[in-house]
Design a protein around this motif. Sequence first.
Motif, PDB file in Angstrom:
ATOM      1  N   MET A 245       0.824  -1.207   0.000  1.00 34.43           N
ATOM      2  CA  MET A 245       0.000   0.000   0.000  1.00 34.43           C
ATOM      3  C   MET A 245       0.857   1.254   0.000  1.00 34.43           C
ATOM      4  O   MET A 245       0.649   2.176  -0.807  1.00 34.43           O
ATOM      5  CB  MET A 245      -0.921  -0.003   1.221  1.00 34.43           C
ATOM      6  CG  MET A 245      -1.792   1.250   1.334  1.00 34.43           C
ATOM      7  SD  MET A 245      -2.860   1.192   2.793  1.00 34.43           S
ATOM      8  CE  MET A 245      -3.624   2.816   2.732  1.00 34.43           C
ATOM      9  N   LEU A 246       1.842   1.327   0.896  1.00 38.23           N
ATOM     10  CA  LEU A 246       2.644   2.539   1.018  1.00 38.23           C
ATOM     11  C   LEU A 246       3.520   2.775  -0.205  1.00 38.23           C
ATOM     12  O   LEU A 246       3.610   3.899  -0.714  1.00 38.23           O
ATOM     13  CB  LEU A 246       3.513   2.465   2.272  1.00 38.23           C
ATOM     14  CG  LEU A 246       2.795   2.538   3.618  1.00 38.23           C
ATOM     15  CD1 LEU A 246       3.791   2.361   4.754  1.00 38.23           C
ATOM     16  CD2 LEU A 246       2.064   3.874   3.772  1.00 38.23           C
ATOM     17  N   MET A 247       4.200   1.735  -0.654  1.00 36.19           N
ATOM     18  CA  MET A 247       5.184   1.913  -1.727  1.00 36.19           C
ATOM     19  C   MET A 247       4.559   1.907  -3.119  1.00 36.19           C
ATOM     20  O   MET A 247       4.774   2.836  -3.914  1.00 36.19           O
ATOM     21  CB  MET A 247       6.260   0.824  -1.638  1.00 36.19           C
ATOM     22  CG  MET A 247       7.124   0.906  -0.404  1.00 36.19           C
ATOM     23  SD  MET A 247       8.096   2.442  -0.368  1.00 36.19           S
ATOM     24  CE  MET A 247       8.992   2.220   1.173  1.00 36.19           C
ATOM     25  N   ASN A 248       3.791   0.879  -3.426  1.00 31.22           N
ATOM     26  CA  ASN A 248       3.252   0.768  -4.785  1.00 31.22           C
ATOM     27  C   ASN A 248       2.040   1.669  -4.997  1.00 31.22           C
ATOM     28  O   ASN A 248       2.016   2.477  -5.924  1.00 31.22           O
ATOM     29  CB  ASN A 248       2.874  -0.683  -5.082  1.00 31.22           C
ATOM     30  CG  ASN A 248       4.083  -1.562  -5.327  1.00 31.22           C
ATOM     31  OD1 ASN A 248       5.221  -1.081  -5.331  1.00 31.22           O
ATOM     32  ND2 ASN A 248       3.861  -2.852  -5.520  1.00 31.22           N
ATOM     33  N   LYS A 249       1.051   1.525  -4.103  1.00 29.24           N
ATOM     34  CA  LYS A 249      -0.200   2.246  -4.331  1.00 29.24           C
ATOM     35  C   LYS A 249      -0.036   3.748  -4.124  1.00 29.24           C
ATOM     36  O   LYS A 249      -0.377   4.556  -5.000  1.00 29.24           O
ATOM     37  CB  LYS A 249      -1.274   1.696  -3.376  1.00 29.24           C
ATOM     38  CG  LYS A 249      -2.566   2.514  -3.297  1.00 29.24           C
ATOM     39  CD  LYS A 249      -3.376   2.448  -4.594  1.00 29.24           C
ATOM     40  CE  LYS A 249      -4.749   3.078  -4.440  1.00 29.24           C
ATOM     41  NZ  LYS A 249      -4.728   4.509  -4.171  1.00 29.24           N
ATOM     42  N   ILE A 250       0.487   4.137  -2.962  1.00 27.79           N
ATOM     43  CA  ILE A 250       0.521   5.566  -2.629  1.00 27.79           C
ATOM     44  C   ILE A 250       1.718   6.260  -3.270  1.00 27.79           C
ATOM     45  O   ILE A 250       1.564   7.240  -4.007  1.00 27.79           O
ATOM     46  CB  ILE A 250       0.523   5.761  -1.105  1.00 27.79           C
ATOM     47  CG1 ILE A 250      -0.784   5.238  -0.511  1.00 27.79           C
ATOM     48  CG2 ILE A 250       0.707   7.238  -0.756  1.00 27.79           C
ATOM     49  CD1 ILE A 250      -0.840   5.274   1.012  1.00 27.79           C
ATOM     50  N   LEU A 251       2.937   5.782  -2.972  1.00 32.51           N
ATOM     51  CA  LEU A 251       4.144   6.484  -3.396  1.00 32.51           C
ATOM     52  C   LEU A 251       4.333   6.467  -4.904  1.00 32.51           C
ATOM     53  O   LEU A 251       4.508   7.523  -5.540  1.00 32.51           O
ATOM     54  CB  LEU A 251       5.363   5.877  -2.698  1.00 32.51           C
ATOM     55  CG  LEU A 251       6.717   6.483  -3.055  1.00 32.51           C
ATOM     56  CD1 LEU A 251       6.796   7.929  -2.592  1.00 32.51           C
ATOM     57  CD2 LEU A 251       7.848   5.670  -2.427  1.00 32.51           C
ATOM     58  N   LYS A 252       4.308   5.288  -5.502  1.00 36.52           N
ATOM     59  CA  LYS A 252       4.691   5.186  -6.916  1.00 36.52           C
ATOM     60  C   LYS A 252       3.524   5.338  -7.880  1.00 36.52           C
ATOM     61  O   LYS A 252       3.718   5.787  -9.012  1.00 36.52           O
ATOM     62  CB  LYS A 252       5.425   3.861  -7.147  1.00 36.52           C
ATOM     63  CG  LYS A 252       6.793   3.833  -6.464  1.00 36.52           C
ATOM     64  CD  LYS A 252       7.600   2.578  -6.780  1.00 36.52           C
ATOM     65  CE  LYS A 252       9.011   2.679  -6.202  1.00 36.52           C
ATOM     66  NZ  LYS A 252       9.846   1.493  -6.501  1.00 36.52           N
ATOM     67  N   GLU A 253       2.320   4.997  -7.423  1.00 34.43           N
ATOM     68  CA  GLU A 253       1.157   5.150  -8.301  1.00 34.43           C
ATOM     69  C   GLU A 253       0.465   6.493  -8.082  1.00 34.43           C
ATOM     70  O   GLU A 253       0.406   7.327  -8.997  1.00 34.43           O
ATOM     71  CB  GLU A 253       0.172   4.004  -8.071  1.00 34.43           C
ATOM     72  CG  GLU A 253      -1.043   4.054  -8.981  1.00 34.43           C
ATOM     73  CD  GLU A 253      -2.023   2.915  -8.713  1.00 34.43           C
ATOM     74  OE1 GLU A 253      -3.235   3.116  -8.926  1.00 34.43           O
ATOM     75  OE2 GLU A 253      -1.580   1.828  -8.286  1.00 34.43           O
ATOM     76  N   ASP A 254      -0.018   6.738  -6.873  1.00 35.31           N
ATOM     77  CA  ASP A 254      -0.788   7.967  -6.629  1.00 35.31           C
ATOM     78  C   ASP A 254       0.074   9.220  -6.741  1.00 35.31           C
ATOM     79  O   ASP A 254      -0.360  10.236  -7.291  1.00 35.31           O
ATOM     80  CB  ASP A 254      -1.436   7.915  -5.249  1.00 35.31           C
ATOM     81  CG  ASP A 254      -2.487   6.830  -5.122  1.00 35.31           C
ATOM     82  OD1 ASP A 254      -2.858   6.246  -6.155  1.00 35.31           O
ATOM     83  OD2 ASP A 254      -2.920   6.555  -3.988  1.00 35.31           O
ATOM     84  N   TRP A 255       1.285   9.168  -6.185  1.00 34.64           N
ATOM     85  CA  TRP A 255       2.144  10.350  -6.187  1.00 34.64           C
ATOM     86  C   TRP A 255       3.104  10.373  -7.374  1.00 34.64           C
ATOM     87  O   TRP A 255       3.834  11.361  -7.547  1.00 34.64           O
ATOM     88  CB  TRP A 255       2.958  10.424  -4.896  1.00 34.64           C
ATOM     89  CG  TRP A 255       2.150  10.528  -3.645  1.00 34.64           C
ATOM     90  CD1 TRP A 255       0.809  10.797  -3.543  1.00 34.64           C
ATOM     91  CD2 TRP A 255       2.630  10.356  -2.307  1.00 34.64           C
ATOM     92  NE1 TRP A 255       0.432  10.802  -2.226  1.00 34.64           N
ATOM     93  CE2 TRP A 255       1.524  10.540  -1.442  1.00 34.64           C
ATOM     94  CE3 TRP A 255       3.882  10.078  -1.757  1.00 34.64           C
ATOM     95  CZ2 TRP A 255       1.638  10.431  -0.064  1.00 34.64           C
ATOM     96  CZ3 TRP A 255       3.995   9.975  -0.380  1.00 34.64           C
ATOM     97  CH2 TRP A 255       2.887  10.159   0.463  1.00 34.64           C
TER      98      TRP A 255
END
Length: 732
Positions: A245-255
């Motif tokens: 969640m933190l790395m793939n979803k939020i950091l690299k995808e959303d941001w």
Amino acid sequence: MKILKTYLKLFIIVSLFIVSKNIQAQQISNEEINAKIDSILPLLTLEEKVAMCHAQSKFSTPGVGRLGIPEVWMSDGPHGVRGEINWDDWGYAGWTNDYITAFPALTCLASTFNPDLAKAYGISVGEEARYRKKDILLGPGVNIYRTPLNGRNFEYMGEDPFLASTMVVPYIHGVQQNGVAACVKHYALNNQELWRGHINVEVSDRALYEIYLPAFKAAVEEGNVWSIMGAYNQFRGQHTTHNEMLMNKILKEDWAFDGVVVSDWGSTHNTKEAALYGLDMEMGTGTDGLTTSTQNAYDYYYLANPFLKMLKEGEIEEAVLDDKVSRILRLMYRTNMSVNRPLGRINNQEHLDVARKIASEGIVLLKNENSFFPINPNKEITIAVIGENATKSLTIGGGSSELKAKNEISPLEGLKNRYKKATIIHAKGYASGPSQYARVVEPTDDLEQLKKEAIEAASKADVVLFFGGLNKNHLQDCEGGDRQSFGLPFGQDELIDEILKVNANTGVILVSGNAVEMPWIHNVNALMQTWYLGSEAGNAMADVISGDVNPSGKLPFSFPKKLTDNAAHSFGENSYPGDSITQYYKEDILVGYRWHDTKKIKPLFAFGEGLSYTNFEISKVATAKKAYTENEQITISATVSNTGDFNGSEVVQVYVGKSKSKVERAVKELKGFQKVMVKKGESETVEISFNVKNLAFYDETISDWNLEKGGYVIYVGNASNHISKEIKISIQ
């Protein structure tokens, strides 16, 4: 000869102009970098690509010599470039040319409330990292101050996500303009050192997005940071360094983060998760327990041979590896493969000046009865300087952020430099033992004798300055362990009480990165909160004590009266420190002043609080209108008048609260601030703006931000507990 010299000068000027033009012509866009990366990937073998994803030494990763791809070298920060570490172990290499400028701790930078100083800080420390040939500086830290027991709070920027976000962006810009990557840490929810390697944090999505992620988001989207460091702890049962969640979803995808995720040293725990869930560069792992003695130990890392085996067997697609290598190459084109990288500078006067400016502007005056401060440096008086922190080196210790400063001016030395006409007597008063990272070493001093000498010195003086607080030993302000009590250590409370019995004219100067309990606060005349101030600590303190600099620092976190007044501690051990397996952030979004305001628990000293030697009035507070729509800017204007006798700077702070909200909210939240210098007898007008969208809350029912319509209150003042004007507005 004269003609020859003229031609030579002309030749040099023309040559420099041509070089400058060539460098400008060689600057490449992101599209060109991506094209270069695409052309390099097919040339690399599978083994070479895997090797780029893990360490080859304590602080470097390998390049590919046959293609001219360089190694990546990094250093601990963020308050200066750490001394050189051995290749394979944690011992210092014993270099004689790795002394640096020690800059103030980030708590001090945050307390300046001055983004311009954050930029100057970043430029200076970035220049020193570049001079030391570092490609990544491991900092700054932006974890939120949740508990005053966290041993690493001194490395962070306080309890408020807006303040941390505002200060971290210019710091990043400053570092990276030197061709050195900032590495924002520790992503995310690393808010204690106790059990940091495994504690599982359970926190709501709303608190995650509103409190603990904004500074990281700002670092990515506004700071364009080139690297981010994972944290040690777990989040919802998965280690944060490879957290889906933190790395793939939020950091690299959303941001849309396009940089490199670096593990903290030893924070990697699983090959498949590390491969699939966002880790790009693995550092510091001791996978076999014998890292310092096993031949080719780095090949045992999770992203080394085990990763290679999974790739060869088809368990992980090569595209996963290619994404990591692409990110690493992109970082290289920004740093060690950049064609216009500056050379850097170190230990120069400009850096010392920046360090001193930040230190003096970050010192916070919290109490000043009977105008105890400033103390006139031209009077022939006797000053008793009491306390170990008046002479103890505070650049060493603290864990990975310890510094090898070329010089460190102690408070005692700084006072002696400034108070030439005064008689200064010093007594140590108490002792803490030598600075240690991972263990407590008891002092060998005769503690009763130290106390006796301090009381005797105090009895002979016109004024007493007690330099106490914490230091950077284990179980204080230090990585690897949390504080074990809220009170001052080493018998300082009792010593202050004894000093007051013989000399009531006593002021306390606290050196710490954390709030402390103060049972003596009503009995001392004055209190100054200072921080770990670096190379120029003593000079900066003398600047403020003497009145050469008018204090303008503001607290970046709340000081509770007692530990259970802090939100995290009010819910018992399940909230902090947890049961050694899991902890629950039961205070949710009510961190720091949000908790104190909402629950009506008066702090000892409030977020944003800080006195001056002069007096300020904030008046004529106004907004252009009273109703706004979603995409508008809200601008607040105010007049700041200096009605006292000193020139000085004030921080105008703007908070906003939502009345009759459909969800629980804090009474108010910081949404803007501006520091302004006003000469005595004069006034200045400030304007502070923010977007209406910044008033949204994270709505868990839709997993997105939601802007409530209706009435809001804007609070304008110079501290969270000192509001000069309230203005009601509506969002339509």
